[in-house]
Write a protein that holds these residues in place. Structure first.
Motif, PDB file in Angstrom:
ATOM      1  N   TYR A 235      17.938 -27.984  -5.127  1.00  0.00           N
ATOM      2  CA  TYR A 235      17.703 -28.537  -6.460  1.00  0.00           C
ATOM      3  C   TYR A 235      18.994 -28.525  -7.275  1.00  0.00           C
ATOM      4  O   TYR A 235      19.312 -29.502  -7.974  1.00  0.00           O
ATOM      5  N   ILE A 236      19.755 -27.441  -7.197  1.00  0.00           N
ATOM      6  CA  ILE A 236      21.024 -27.353  -7.938  1.00  0.00           C
ATOM      7  C   ILE A 236      22.005 -28.401  -7.422  1.00  0.00           C
ATOM      8  O   ILE A 236      22.710 -29.055  -8.213  1.00  0.00           O
ATOM      9  N   ILE A 237      22.057 -28.605  -6.109  1.00  0.00           N
ATOM     10  CA  ILE A 237      22.923 -29.643  -5.538  1.00  0.00           C
ATOM     11  C   ILE A 237      22.499 -31.018  -6.057  1.00  0.00           C
ATOM     12  O   ILE A 237      23.334 -31.863  -6.408  1.00  0.00           O
ATOM     13  N   PHE A 238      21.196 -31.252  -6.121  1.00  0.00           N
ATOM     14  CA  PHE A 238      20.682 -32.514  -6.671  1.00  0.00           C
ATOM     15  C   PHE A 238      21.130 -32.713  -8.117  1.00  0.00           C
ATOM     16  O   PHE A 238      21.592 -33.791  -8.497  1.00  0.00           O
ATOM     17  N   VAL A 239      20.992 -31.667  -8.941  1.00  0.00           N
ATOM     18  CA  VAL A 239      21.409 -31.752 -10.339  1.00  0.00           C
ATOM     19  C   VAL A 239      22.895 -32.072 -10.439  1.00  0.00           C
ATOM     20  O   VAL A 239      23.319 -32.889 -11.271  1.00  0.00           O
ATOM     21  N   MET A 240      23.693 -31.463  -9.577  1.00  0.00           N
ATOM     22  CA  MET A 240      25.133 -31.723  -9.593  1.00  0.00           C
ATOM     23  C   MET A 240      25.435 -33.170  -9.218  1.00  0.00           C
ATOM     24  O   MET A 240      26.300 -33.811  -9.816  1.00  0.00           O
ATOM     25  N   TRP A 241      24.718 -33.697  -8.233  1.00  0.00           N
ATOM     26  CA  TRP A 241      24.876 -35.111  -7.877  1.00  0.00           C
ATOM     27  C   TRP A 241      24.493 -36.004  -9.057  1.00  0.00           C
ATOM     28  O   TRP A 241      25.212 -36.953  -9.398  1.00  0.00           O
ATOM     29  N   LEU A 242      23.342 -35.733  -9.655  1.00  0.00           N
ATOM     30  CA  LEU A 242      22.860 -36.569 -10.756  1.00  0.00           C
ATOM     31  C   LEU A 242      23.868 -36.575 -11.904  1.00  0.00           C
ATOM     32  O   LEU A 242      24.229 -37.635 -12.434  1.00  0.00           O
ATOM     33  N   ASP A 243      24.327 -35.377 -12.283  1.00  0.00           N
ATOM     34  CA  ASP A 243      25.286 -35.303 -13.389  1.00  0.00           C
ATOM     35  C   ASP A 243      26.621 -35.931 -13.022  1.00  0.00           C
ATOM     36  O   ASP A 243      27.243 -36.609 -13.845  1.00  0.00           O
ATOM     37  N   LEU A 244      27.082 -35.719 -11.802  1.00  0.00           N
ATOM     38  CA  LEU A 244      28.363 -36.297 -11.380  1.00  0.00           C
ATOM     39  C   LEU A 244      28.325 -37.822 -11.446  1.00  0.00           C
ATOM     40  O   LEU A 244      29.211 -38.455 -12.038  1.00  0.00           O
ATOM     41  N   VAL A 245      27.309 -38.416 -10.850  1.00  0.00           N
ATOM     42  CA  VAL A 245      27.258 -39.878 -10.760  1.00  0.00           C
ATOM     43  C   VAL A 245      27.040 -40.504 -12.129  1.00  0.00           C
ATOM     44  O   VAL A 245      27.707 -41.479 -12.496  1.00  0.00           O
ATOM     45  N   THR A 246      26.115 -39.946 -12.909  1.00  0.00           N
ATOM     46  CA  THR A 246      25.871 -40.530 -14.234  1.00  0.00           C
ATOM     47  C   THR A 246      27.061 -40.313 -15.158  1.00  0.00           C
ATOM     48  O   THR A 246      27.380 -41.176 -15.993  1.00  0.00           O
ATOM     49  N   PHE A 247      27.729 -39.177 -15.055  1.00  0.00           N
ATOM     50  CA  PHE A 247      28.953 -38.931 -15.823  1.00  0.00           C
ATOM     51  C   PHE A 247      30.006 -39.982 -15.493  1.00  0.00           C
ATOM     52  O   PHE A 247      30.612 -40.589 -16.381  1.00  0.00           O
ATOM     53  N   LEU A 248      30.218 -40.233 -14.207  1.00  0.00           N
ATOM     54  CA  LEU A 248      31.260 -41.167 -13.797  1.00  0.00           C
ATOM     55  C   LEU A 248      30.883 -42.626 -14.039  1.00  0.00           C
ATOM     56  O   LEU A 248      31.759 -43.491 -14.063  1.00  0.00           O
ATOM     57  N   HIS A 249      29.605 -42.912 -14.213  1.00  0.00           N
ATOM     58  CA  HIS A 249      29.204 -44.282 -14.563  1.00  0.00           C
ATOM     59  C   HIS A 249      29.842 -44.736 -15.871  1.00  0.00           C
ATOM     60  O   HIS A 249      30.171 -45.909 -16.043  1.00  0.00           O
ATOM     61  N   ASP A 274      32.041 -49.601 -11.555  1.00  0.00           N
ATOM     62  CA  ASP A 274      31.575 -49.420 -10.183  1.00  0.00           C
ATOM     63  C   ASP A 274      32.485 -48.416  -9.481  1.00  0.00           C
ATOM     64  O   ASP A 274      33.717 -48.485  -9.609  1.00  0.00           O
ATOM     65  N   ARG A 275      31.890 -47.508  -8.718  1.00  0.00           N
ATOM     66  CA  ARG A 275      32.679 -46.514  -7.987  1.00  0.00           C
ATOM     67  C   ARG A 275      32.254 -46.483  -6.526  1.00  0.00           C
ATOM     68  O   ARG A 275      31.106 -46.770  -6.184  1.00  0.00           O
ATOM     69  N   ASP A 276      33.197 -46.093  -5.699  1.00  0.00           N
ATOM     70  CA  ASP A 276      32.981 -46.052  -4.255  1.00  0.00           C
ATOM     71  C   ASP A 276      32.790 -44.610  -3.806  1.00  0.00           C
ATOM     72  O   ASP A 276      33.698 -43.784  -3.922  1.00  0.00           O
ATOM     73  N   THR A 289      27.155 -48.946  -7.516  1.00  0.00           N
ATOM     74  CA  THR A 289      27.310 -50.362  -7.866  1.00  0.00           C
ATOM     75  C   THR A 289      26.579 -50.578  -9.180  1.00  0.00           C
ATOM     76  O   THR A 289      25.432 -51.021  -9.225  1.00  0.00           O
ATOM     77  N   HIS A 290      27.274 -50.267 -10.273  1.00  0.00           N
ATOM     78  CA  HIS A 290      26.566 -50.006 -11.523  1.00  0.00           C
ATOM     79  C   HIS A 290      26.696 -51.106 -12.570  1.00  0.00           C
ATOM     80  O   HIS A 290      25.862 -51.204 -13.468  1.00  0.00           O
ATOM     81  N   VAL A 291      27.726 -51.930 -12.491  1.00  0.00           N
ATOM     82  CA  VAL A 291      27.921 -52.952 -13.516  1.00  0.00           C
ATOM     83  C   VAL A 291      26.772 -53.960 -13.488  1.00  0.00           C
ATOM     84  O   VAL A 291      26.134 -54.238 -14.515  1.00  0.00           O
ATOM     85  N   ALA A 292      26.486 -54.509 -12.304  1.00  0.00           N
ATOM     86  CA  ALA A 292      25.396 -55.478 -12.183  1.00  0.00           C
ATOM     87  C   ALA A 292      24.058 -54.846 -12.578  1.00  0.00           C
ATOM     88  O   ALA A 292      23.205 -55.497 -13.205  1.00  0.00           O
ATOM     89  N   HIS A 293      23.879 -53.578 -12.232  1.00  0.00           N
ATOM     90  CA  HIS A 293      22.641 -52.889 -12.590  1.00  0.00           C
ATOM     91  C   HIS A 293      22.478 -52.800 -14.104  1.00  0.00           C
ATOM     92  O   HIS A 293      21.371 -52.947 -14.630  1.00  0.00           O
TER      93      HIS A 293
END
Length: 358
Positions: A235-249, A274-276, A289-293
């Motif tokens: 769960y903590i790893i999931f939270v870190m992924w969620l925060d990392l990706v949304t932060f970098l968006h 957009d990030r790779d 792939t966030h711009v189009a979204h």
């Protein structure tokens, strides 16, 4: 003159006023995308859901049968990543891009989110607010900048989670929201929600509490070590992924933010990047792939790459992407993105460690 497009939060339609800006309209961008990109496939959407659930179940079976501390660190990273992938499926449900059936979106949304302790309707509605106000300093909901004045008067604990432990911020956000935004994702009385959404919030909150209760029963039955090994660390790893990706968006020192009349929907939607994520891209359903979204939130994730290639020639320099290693991007934004100037529009992130004005 460019149409000033605003999402109607009730119907998902757009209304327009006039302001001067981009050399293309929302209709121009939509016309550049193949029509099939806007059509969800129930079969394909369900396939991604069942694939994620199948992998999660398989990882649990392997970890339980091996019961090896040598394997658990591998299991934690893999399972936490799959929790994040399952969240992205629920994310499509929240946008209505999973299918055109509201009941199916809500069902799969809850099945995807409640097991990872996300109150589906509460998150769905706050995320809708984010999409309708992206890039707007006054009304955005997710990872928006604070002013320098606000930064200077923030208490230490708020700065701690916002700026120094950003990858653990999500559970706190669910209960408390972000700076200068009151409310909770669990209470129907929260200013996040309309009175008509009361029972949606009650439903998700009750299911969330039931999930916490289920975890409590497992802990009582099998002990704290069992909970930590099989749920808490993933769960903590999931939270870190969620925060990392949304932060970098939305956190980059060359992405503009707007105030007042200078903002409108399409301009704000382009304030993302957009990030790779390399081999993780297909695992978490190309959410980078966030711009189009952000321009077309009702587009299924499996059409985003096609849509992106279609709009890039039209958007030109207004399209932002980065192939920089994710860790490097995170560290750079972590250091250089803390606040924006107190006044003005089309402002950019600055930092007490690395002041920057544009």
């Amino acid at each position: 003159m460019q149409a000033n497009t605003v999402i109607n939060q009730t119907t998902g339609t757009v209304s327009q006023t006039q302001t001067q800006e981009l050399p293309f309209t929302l209709q121009d961008v939509k016309a550049a995308i193949p029509a099939e990109c806007f059509e969800p496939s129930i079969f394909k959407s369900l396939s991604y859901f069942f694939l994620d659930v199948g992998i999660i179940a398989g990882l649990y079976a392997i970890a339980y049968n091996l019961d090896s501390w040598f394997f658990f660190p591998i299991f934690w990273v893999m399972q936490g990543t799959m929790f994040w992938a399952l969240f992205v499926v629920g994310h499509d449900c929240g946008h209505g891009s999973f299918s055109k059936l509201k009941w199916l979106n809500n069902l799969i949304g809850h099945l995807s989110h409640i097991p990872i302790l996300v109150p589906y309707h509460g998150w769905r509605i706050s995320h809708r607010t984010h999409h309708g106000n992206t890039g707007n300093l006054d009304t955005d909901e997710s990872w928006y900048p604070v002013s320098e004045e606000k930064y200077n008067r923030m208490p230490w604990y708020e700065k701690l989670f916002r700026f120094y432990l950003p990858l653990l911020a999500y559970p706190l956000y669910l209960f408390k929201r972000s700076p200068d935004r009151a409310g909770s994702h669990f209470l129907p009385s929260s200013p996040l929600f309309r009175p008509s959404e009361k029972w949606d919030i009650v439903t998700s909150s009750v299911l969330w509490v039931m999930m916490v209760g289920f975890l409590g029963v497992l802990t009582y039955q099998f002990g704290w070590v069992f909970l930590v090994k099989y749920y808490l660390v993933p769960y903590i790893i999931f939270v870190m992924w969620l925060d990392l990706v949304t932060f970098l968006h939305h956190t980059e020192d060359d992405i503009p933010w707007y105030r007042g009349e200078d903002w409108y929907f399409l301009k704000g939607a382009l304030s993302t990047i957009d990030r790779d994520y390399g081999f993780i891209n297909p695992i978490h359903h190309n959410i980078g792939t966030h711009v189009a979204h952000h321009i077309f939130l009702n587009m299924p994730h499996y059409h985003l790459k096609t849509a992106t290639e279609a709009i890039k020639p039209l958007l030109g320099d207004y399209y932002r992407s980065s192939n920089e290693p994710i860790l490097k991007s995170f560290i750079r934004s972590y250091v250089s993105c803390h606040f924006v100037p107190n006044a003005g529009s089309k402002v950019y992130y600055e930092s007490p460690w690395k002041p920057k004005s544009k």
